[in-house]
Design a protein around this motif. Structure first.
Motif, PDB file in Angstrom:
ATOM      1  N   GLY A  99       0.803  -1.236  -0.078  1.00 25.79           N
ATOM      2  CA  GLY A  99      -0.042  -0.019  -0.069  1.00 25.79           C
ATOM      3  C   GLY A  99       0.849   1.322   0.022  1.00 25.79           C
ATOM      4  N   LYS A 100       2.039   0.994  -0.292  1.00 27.89           N
ATOM      5  CA  LYS A 100       2.917   2.495  -0.376  1.00 27.89           C
ATOM      6  C   LYS A 100       4.023   2.314  -1.201  1.00 27.89           C
ATOM      7  N   ALA A 101       4.815   3.320  -1.606  1.00 22.37           N
ATOM      8  CA  ALA A 101       5.590   3.198  -2.597  1.00 22.37           C
ATOM      9  C   ALA A 101       6.709   4.485  -2.055  1.00 22.37           C
ATOM     10  N   LYS A 102       8.048   4.077  -2.714  1.00 20.66           N
ATOM     11  CA  LYS A 102       8.924   4.904  -2.600  1.00 20.66           C
ATOM     12  C   LYS A 102       9.320   5.790  -3.811  1.00 20.66           C
ATOM     13  N   VAL A 103       9.447   7.273  -3.495  1.00 22.71           N
ATOM     14  CA  VAL A 103       9.665   8.277  -4.618  1.00 22.71           C
ATOM     15  C   VAL A 103      11.035   8.641  -4.584  1.00 22.71           C
ATOM     16  N   SER A 104      11.826   8.450  -5.568  1.00 27.16           N
ATOM     17  CA  SER A 104      13.323   8.898  -5.522  1.00 27.16           C
ATOM     18  C   SER A 104      13.353  10.070  -6.339  1.00 27.16           C
ATOM     19  N   LEU A 105      13.764  11.080  -5.874  1.00 26.03           N
ATOM     20  CA  LEU A 105      13.913  12.633  -6.452  1.00 26.03           C
ATOM     21  C   LEU A 105      15.451  13.143  -6.379  1.00 26.03           C
ATOM     22  N   SER A 106      15.560  13.810  -7.299  1.00 24.54           N
ATOM     23  CA  SER A 106      16.714  14.494  -7.424  1.00 24.54           C
ATOM     24  C   SER A 106      16.256  15.848  -6.717  1.00 24.54           C
ATOM     25  N   GLY A 107      17.257  16.769  -6.437  1.00 23.41           N
ATOM     26  CA  GLY A 107      17.066  18.151  -5.961  1.00 23.41           C
ATOM     27  C   GLY A 107      16.151  19.036  -6.838  1.00 23.41           C
ATOM     28  N   GLU A 108      16.772  18.710  -8.245  1.00 25.21           N
ATOM     29  CA  GLU A 108      15.653  19.607  -8.956  1.00 25.21           C
ATOM     30  C   GLU A 108      14.296  19.032  -9.210  1.00 25.21           C
ATOM     31  N   GLN A 109      14.023  17.702  -9.146  1.00 26.90           N
ATOM     32  CA  GLN A 109      12.714  17.242  -9.225  1.00 26.90           C
ATOM     33  C   GLN A 109      12.043  17.559  -8.143  1.00 26.90           C
ATOM     34  N   LEU A 110      12.678  17.512  -6.788  1.00 28.64           N
ATOM     35  CA  LEU A 110      11.942  17.950  -5.513  1.00 28.64           C
ATOM     36  C   LEU A 110      11.676  19.493  -5.504  1.00 28.64           C
ATOM     37  N   ASP A 111      12.489  20.176  -6.198  1.00 28.09           N
ATOM     38  CA  ASP A 111      11.936  21.379  -6.169  1.00 28.09           C
ATOM     39  C   ASP A 111      10.814  21.753  -7.435  1.00 28.09           C
ATOM     40  N   GLU A 112      10.827  20.915  -8.499  1.00 24.48           N
ATOM     41  CA  GLU A 112       9.719  21.032  -9.091  1.00 24.48           C
ATOM     42  C   GLU A 112       8.233  20.299  -8.205  1.00 24.48           C
ATOM     43  N   TRP A 113       8.546  19.253  -7.729  1.00 24.42           N
ATOM     44  CA  TRP A 113       7.325  19.083  -7.084  1.00 24.42           C
ATOM     45  C   TRP A 113       7.018  20.030  -5.746  1.00 24.42           C
ATOM     46  N   VAL A 114       7.667  20.869  -5.201  1.00 24.42           N
ATOM     47  CA  VAL A 114       7.095  22.092  -4.514  1.00 24.42           C
ATOM     48  C   VAL A 114       6.519  23.121  -5.494  1.00 24.42           C
ATOM     49  N   GLY A 115       6.958  23.334  -6.487  1.00 20.76           N
ATOM     50  CA  GLY A 115       6.306  24.159  -7.379  1.00 20.76           C
ATOM     51  C   GLY A 115       4.770  23.611  -7.837  1.00 20.76           C
ATOM     52  N   ALA A 116       4.978  22.550  -7.999  1.00 18.70           N
ATOM     53  CA  ALA A 116       3.518  22.000  -8.635  1.00 18.70           C
ATOM     54  C   ALA A 116       2.718  22.047  -7.457  1.00 18.70           C
ATOM     55  N   LEU A 117       3.253  21.409  -6.242  1.00 13.78           N
ATOM     56  CA  LEU A 117       2.134  21.435  -4.991  1.00 13.78           C
ATOM     57  C   LEU A 117       1.737  22.794  -4.736  1.00 13.78           C
ATOM     58  N   ASN A 118       2.674  23.819  -4.736  1.00 11.17           N
ATOM     59  CA  ASN A 118       2.127  24.892  -4.534  1.00 11.17           C
ATOM     60  C   ASN A 118       1.138  25.376  -5.419  1.00 11.17           C
ATOM     61  N   ASP A 119       1.011  25.199  -6.606  1.00  7.19           N
ATOM     62  CA  ASP A 119       0.005  25.518  -7.604  1.00  7.19           C
ATOM     63  C   ASP A 119      -1.167  24.838  -7.341  1.00  7.19           C
ATOM     64  N   VAL A 120      -1.188  23.454  -7.088  1.00  9.91           N
ATOM     65  CA  VAL A 120      -2.354  22.675  -6.744  1.00  9.91           C
ATOM     66  C   VAL A 120      -3.028  23.145  -5.309  1.00  9.91           C
ATOM     67  N   ARG A 121      -2.012  23.542  -4.403  1.00 10.46           N
ATOM     68  CA  ARG A 121      -2.919  24.170  -3.145  1.00 10.46           C
ATOM     69  C   ARG A 121      -3.390  25.395  -3.383  1.00 10.46           C
ATOM     70  N   LEU A 122      -2.696  26.339  -4.250  1.00  9.37           N
ATOM     71  CA  LEU A 122      -3.321  27.547  -4.629  1.00  9.37           C
ATOM     72  C   LEU A 122      -4.834  27.363  -5.318  1.00  9.37           C
ATOM     73  N   ALA A 123      -4.638  26.650  -6.329  1.00 16.87           N
ATOM     74  CA  ALA A 123      -5.970  26.293  -7.017  1.00 16.87           C
ATOM     75  C   ALA A 123      -7.191  25.791  -5.951  1.00 16.87           C
ATOM     76  N   LEU A 124      -6.751  25.016  -5.338  1.00 18.13           N
ATOM     77  CA  LEU A 124      -7.610  24.161  -4.213  1.00 18.13           C
ATOM     78  C   LEU A 124      -8.024  25.185  -3.096  1.00 18.13           C
TER      79      LEU A 124
END
Length: 169
Positions: A99-124
């Motif tokens: 029921g769970k998974a591990k996501v491996s992210l580079s620093g750049e990918q992690l930064d992009e995740w932060v940006g995407a989550l910010n936009d999702v949060r803003l919209a919601l």
């Protein structure tokens, strides 16, 4: 259990199956909003207004605002879409175990995740009517959506902490 760990230059994030599904759904919805084109008529879509705020707040500067939007809007949409694509791309390669998974992210990918989550949060947040004065569910009907909003806030904060070397969660 810690949800995010730094492993050298990589970050490992543990997500549960329902969280993966939720992230896929939310990023897909936001991608649809981004694909709707430039906001032609200001004020008609509060979510798009929040994602692409005015550069010139003075209403007498509409020409300058139009020039600014013309110059940067496509680049902003592209950057936001790329952030969403990074989230989806990293979720696509997951193997669920118990029921769970591990996501491996580079620093750049992690930064992009932060940006995407910010936009999702803003919209919601706009859809829920969240303001600085009120961040709790005003009625029971929105309770689940507010739980999602708060979960996204917590996840985004943890990712930022990981990026800057702060606490793990």
């Amino acid at each position: 259990m810690q949800r995010i760990k730094r492993r050298g230059d990589e970050f490992e994030l543990v997500l549960y199956e329902n969280e993966v599904s939720l992230l896929r759904d939310l990023t897909g919805q936001l991608d649809g909003i981004l694909g709707a084109g430039a906001p032609d008529d200001r004020g008609t879509d509060p979510v798009r207004e929040r994602l692409f705020p005015r550069a010139y707040l003075d209403p007498t500067e509409d020409v300058a605002e139009e020039d600014w939007q013309h110059a940067v809007h496509d680049d902003l949409v592209r950057a936001k879409a790329e952030n969403l694509a990074t989230v989806v791309g990293t979720l696509d390669g997951l193997h669920m175990s118990r029921g769970k998974a591990k996501v491996s992210l580079s620093g750049e990918q992690l930064d992009e995740w932060v940006g995407a989550l910010n936009d999702v949060r803003l919209a919601l947040g706009i859809a829920l009517g969240v303001s600085e004065d009120q961040e709790t569910a005003p009625e029971q009907a929105n309770a689940a959506a507010f739980e999602v909003y708060h979960w996204l806030t917590h996840l985004q904060g943890a990712l930022i902490d990981a990026l800057v070397g702060g606490a793990e969660f």
